[in-house]
Design an enzyme around this catalytic site. Structure first.
Site, PDB file in Angstrom:
ATOM      1  N   CYS A   1      -9.528  -6.864   2.570  1.00  0.00           N
ATOM      2  CA  CYS A   1     -10.038  -5.543   2.969  1.00  0.00           C
ATOM      3  C   CYS A   1     -11.554  -5.498   2.896  1.00  0.00           C
ATOM      4  O   CYS A   1     -12.194  -4.742   3.606  1.00  0.00           O
ATOM      5  CB  CYS A   1      -9.501  -4.454   2.051  1.00  0.00           C
ATOM      6  SG  CYS A   1      -7.863  -4.756   1.480  1.00  0.00           S
TER       7      CYS A   1
ATOM      8  N   THR B   1      13.821   5.176  10.571  1.00  0.00           N
ATOM      9  CA  THR B   1      14.754   4.063  10.761  1.00  0.00           C
ATOM     10  C   THR B   1      14.209   2.814  10.076  1.00  0.00           C
ATOM     11  O   THR B   1      13.023   2.495  10.196  1.00  0.00           O
ATOM     12  CB  THR B   1      14.961   3.813  12.271  1.00  0.00           C
ATOM     13  OG1 THR B   1      15.455   5.028  12.837  1.00  0.00           O
ATOM     14  CG2 THR B   1      15.946   2.686  12.526  1.00  0.00           C
TER      15      THR B   1
ATOM     16  N   SER C   1       5.319  -7.064  -1.572  1.00  0.00           N
ATOM     17  CA  SER C   1       4.996  -7.109  -0.144  1.00  0.00           C
ATOM     18  C   SER C   1       5.342  -8.499   0.391  1.00  0.00           C
ATOM     19  O   SER C   1       4.829  -9.513  -0.093  1.00  0.00           O
ATOM     20  CB  SER C   1       3.502  -6.824   0.019  1.00  0.00           C
ATOM     21  OG  SER C   1       3.162  -6.823   1.376  1.00  0.00           O
ATOM     22  N   ALA C   2       6.217  -8.535   1.417  1.00  0.00           N
ATOM     23  CA  ALA C   2       6.789  -9.812   1.861  1.00  0.00           C
ATOM     24  C   ALA C   2       5.757 -10.811   2.388  1.00  0.00           C
ATOM     25  O   ALA C   2       5.916 -12.025   2.222  1.00  0.00           O
ATOM     26  CB  ALA C   2       7.838  -9.548   2.942  1.00  0.00           C
ATOM     27  N   HIS C   3       4.690 -10.299   3.013  1.00  0.00           N
ATOM     28  CA  HIS C   3       3.767 -11.253   3.653  1.00  0.00           C
ATOM     29  C   HIS C   3       2.943 -12.056   2.651  1.00  0.00           C
ATOM     30  O   HIS C   3       2.228 -12.977   3.007  1.00  0.00           O
ATOM     31  CB  HIS C   3       2.877 -10.546   4.692  1.00  0.00           C
ATOM     32  CG  HIS C   3       1.802  -9.662   4.140  1.00  0.00           C
ATOM     33  ND1 HIS C   3       0.484 -10.050   4.121  1.00  0.00           N
ATOM     34  CD2 HIS C   3       1.830  -8.417   3.617  1.00  0.00           C
ATOM     35  CE1 HIS C   3      -0.247  -9.052   3.612  1.00  0.00           C
ATOM     36  NE2 HIS C   3       0.547  -8.063   3.300  1.00  0.00           N
TER      37      HIS C   3
ATOM     38  N   GLN D   1       0.729  -9.448  -6.018  1.00  0.00           N
ATOM     39  CA  GLN D   1       0.310 -10.860  -6.077  1.00  0.00           C
ATOM     40  C   GLN D   1       1.200 -11.716  -6.978  1.00  0.00           C
ATOM     41  O   GLN D   1       0.999 -12.930  -7.062  1.00  0.00           O
ATOM     42  CB  GLN D   1      -1.147 -10.983  -6.548  1.00  0.00           C
ATOM     43  CG  GLN D   1      -2.167 -10.462  -5.550  1.00  0.00           C
ATOM     44  CD  GLN D   1      -2.268 -11.319  -4.271  1.00  0.00           C
ATOM     45  OE1 GLN D   1      -1.850 -12.485  -4.238  1.00  0.00           O
ATOM     46  NE2 GLN D   1      -2.806 -10.742  -3.214  1.00  0.00           N
TER      47      GLN D   1
ATOM     48  N   THR E   1       0.835  -1.205   0.000  1.00  0.00           N
ATOM     49  CA  THR E   1       0.000   0.000   0.000  1.00  0.00           C
ATOM     50  C   THR E   1       0.870   1.255   0.000  1.00  0.00           C
ATOM     51  O   THR E   1       0.653   2.176  -0.794  1.00  0.00           O
ATOM     52  CB  THR E   1      -0.931  -0.004   1.237  1.00  0.00           C
ATOM     53  OG1 THR E   1      -1.698  -1.208   1.211  1.00  0.00           O
ATOM     54  CG2 THR E   1      -1.857   1.189   1.251  1.00  0.00           C
TER      55      THR E   1
HETATM   56  C1  LIG Z   1      -2.801  -6.505  -5.356  1.00  0.00           C
HETATM   57  C2  LIG Z   1      -2.500  -5.942  -4.009  1.00  0.00           C
HETATM   58  N1  LIG Z   1      -1.995  -4.705  -3.918  1.00  0.00           N
HETATM   59  C3  LIG Z   1      -1.677  -4.157  -2.729  1.00  0.00           C
HETATM   60  C4  LIG Z   1      -1.889  -4.848  -1.554  1.00  0.00           C
HETATM   61  C5  LIG Z   1      -1.525  -4.201  -0.264  1.00  0.00           C
HETATM   62  O1  LIG Z   1      -0.338  -4.730   0.236  1.00  0.00           O
HETATM   63  P1  LIG Z   1       0.061  -4.547   1.774  1.00  0.00           P
HETATM   64  O2  LIG Z   1      -0.827  -5.435   2.566  1.00  0.00           O
HETATM   65  O3  LIG Z   1       1.497  -4.949   1.852  1.00  0.00           O
HETATM   66  O4  LIG Z   1      -0.108  -3.090   2.090  1.00  0.00           O
HETATM   67  C6  LIG Z   1      -2.441  -6.129  -1.600  1.00  0.00           C
HETATM   68  C7  LIG Z   1      -2.743  -6.871  -0.351  1.00  0.00           C
HETATM   69  O5  LIG Z   1      -3.776  -7.493  -0.227  1.00  0.00           O
HETATM   70  C8  LIG Z   1      -2.745  -6.700  -2.859  1.00  0.00           C
HETATM   71  O6  LIG Z   1      -3.269  -7.937  -2.974  1.00  0.00           O
END
Ligand SMILES: Cc1ncc(COP(=O)(O)O)c(C=O)c1O
Length: 378
Positions: free
Chosen positions: A328, A236, A198-200, A178, A71
């Site tokens: 979300c 940091t 995004s690492a998670h 993704q 995000t």
């Molecule tokens: C396509 C996409 N963009 C952005 C995000 C947001 O990533 P983050 O959770 O690291 O902010 C997600 C997370 O669900 C996503 O699937």
């Protein structure tokens, strides 16, 4: 058994990643900006992580910036590219993630830009001819189109989009949250200007991600403060997160082919079983087409369900974690903006099943069995 099929929302941390992170929470606690030994050593590890990510993407380390996740990376690039380059038009689609869509909408409400939406076909793919028309009639635009859709799994040909953008001085940003780690991505041709990760989403820690910004594109910082991240992001660094991010990416890329094969087998078996057992089932997007769909996402619309929330709730009671749309939008009774765009039928319940390398065929069998059972009694 507890079954987790919501891997597009987040994934379980890989223990090998955790092991790599722990020393940076305990022994190697220096601030990378400090010039003494404690700081210098940590700084070297942060830069090592940056180098590994850059290598994987075929770019230079100076083009990688760490952020708190997808995000922040989307926001940073979109907002700052638009303001600093005085961009007046943004071209996107109505099925982007809210990190992109809401950011652009906010700028439109503030009269900074006008948004043009590319048409989407009934399978949820962008109309490339329409995109070409929009781009050619609006030079110097910002184009933001995602690589893999987090809700329906459709894949956009971002190389093709980049070629179109390159013809008229436009900037191309792609949300690749993704697809990072799941696909070979080589950005050395320099035609894609920005992507994010995004690492998670690939068994790394939460709260850490990165953006790639091509050297040709200079934007000002988004978070103003110290001179971290070469003046691009004050604050940091999340050191253990950065170490975890690069380790997770390395592992995912190493195991990519094996993981793909394993998950595709699960996904296509699930599709077959569901088709055989649920009449009038709809597969949202293009999930039966392995070339145009993320192998880890399967979006269904299950027919004859009057109470959609109840259906998901019942799956939850049966210890199955899936979602209706994106993480979300789960928890809210509103339909997802993506499925609304695809005109989801009223009495159909959307269910997104998203896989990881940790899922098994036994779990697939159980989920199909429960979906069939619950659909009959709904
Ligand atoms: C396509 C996409 N963009 C952005 C995000 C947001 O990533 P983050 O959770 O690291 O902010 C997600 C997370 O669900 C996503 O699937």
């Amino acid at each position: 058994m507890n079954i987790y099929f919501d891997n597009a929302a987040t994934t379980k941390l890989d223990k090998r990643v955790l092991e790599e992170m722990i020393p940076f929470m305990v022994e190697n606690y220096g601030n990378p900006s400090s010039i003494h030994k404690h700081g210098r050593e940590v700084k070297a590890s942060v830069e090592n992580s940056r180098n590994k990510i850059a290598d994987i993407l075929g770019v230079t380390p100076g083009e990688i910036f760490f952020t708190s996740g997808g995000t922040e990376a989307d926001n940073t690039f979109i907002i700052n590219a638009i303001y600093s380059r005085k961009i007046k038009t943004a071209i996107t689609s109505k099925i982007e993630h809210h990190a992109v869509l809401h950011t652009l909408e906010d700028l439109e409400q503030k009269n900074v830009i006008k948004i043009l939406y590319v048409n989407i076909d009934s399978n949820g793919h962008i109309d490339y001819t329409h995109l070409e028309e929009l781009i050619s009639s609006h030079p110097k635009s910002l184009i933001s189109l995602m690589h893999g859709n987090n809700e329906i799994g459709n894949i956009t040909d971002i190389e093709r989009v980049a070629q179109i953008c390159n013809t008229n001085d436009s900037i191309f940003h792609s949300d690749t949250v993704q697809t990072i780690g799941h696909f070979n991505m080589n950005l050395s041709s320099n035609i894609i200007h920005s992507i994010v990760g995004s690492a998670h989403k690939f068994h790394g820690p939460k709260g850490i991600g990165f953006m790639y910004i091509n050297n040709k594109i200079k934007i000002p910082p988004y978070i103003i403060g110290g001179s971290q991240e070469r003046n691009m992001r004050g604050g940091t660094e999340n050191v253990s997160g950065i170490i975890g991010l690069s380790k997770a990416l390395e592992i995912t890329i190493e195991e990519k082919d094996k993981t793909k094969k394993r998950i595709e087998n699960l996904k296509f078996n699930m599709i077959d079983m569901l088709k055989r057992n649920v009449k009038n089932l709809i597969f949202n997007g293009d999930c039966e087409n392995p070339k145009k769909s993320l192998f880890h996402v399967l979006s269904l619309s299950i027919p004859k369900i009057e109470d959609k929330q109840m259906f998901l709730f019942n799956l939850d009671i049966n210890k199955i974690s899936v979602s209706a749309g994106s993480a979300c939008s789960s928890g809210s009774s509103k339909n997802s903006h993506v499925l609304e765009e695809l005109k989801l039928k009223d009495n159909h319940s959307p269910v997104r099943i998203s896989f990881s390398k940790l899922n098994t065929m036994e779990e697939v069998n159980y989920v199909v069995e429960k979906i069939v059972e619950l659909q009959k009694i709904s």
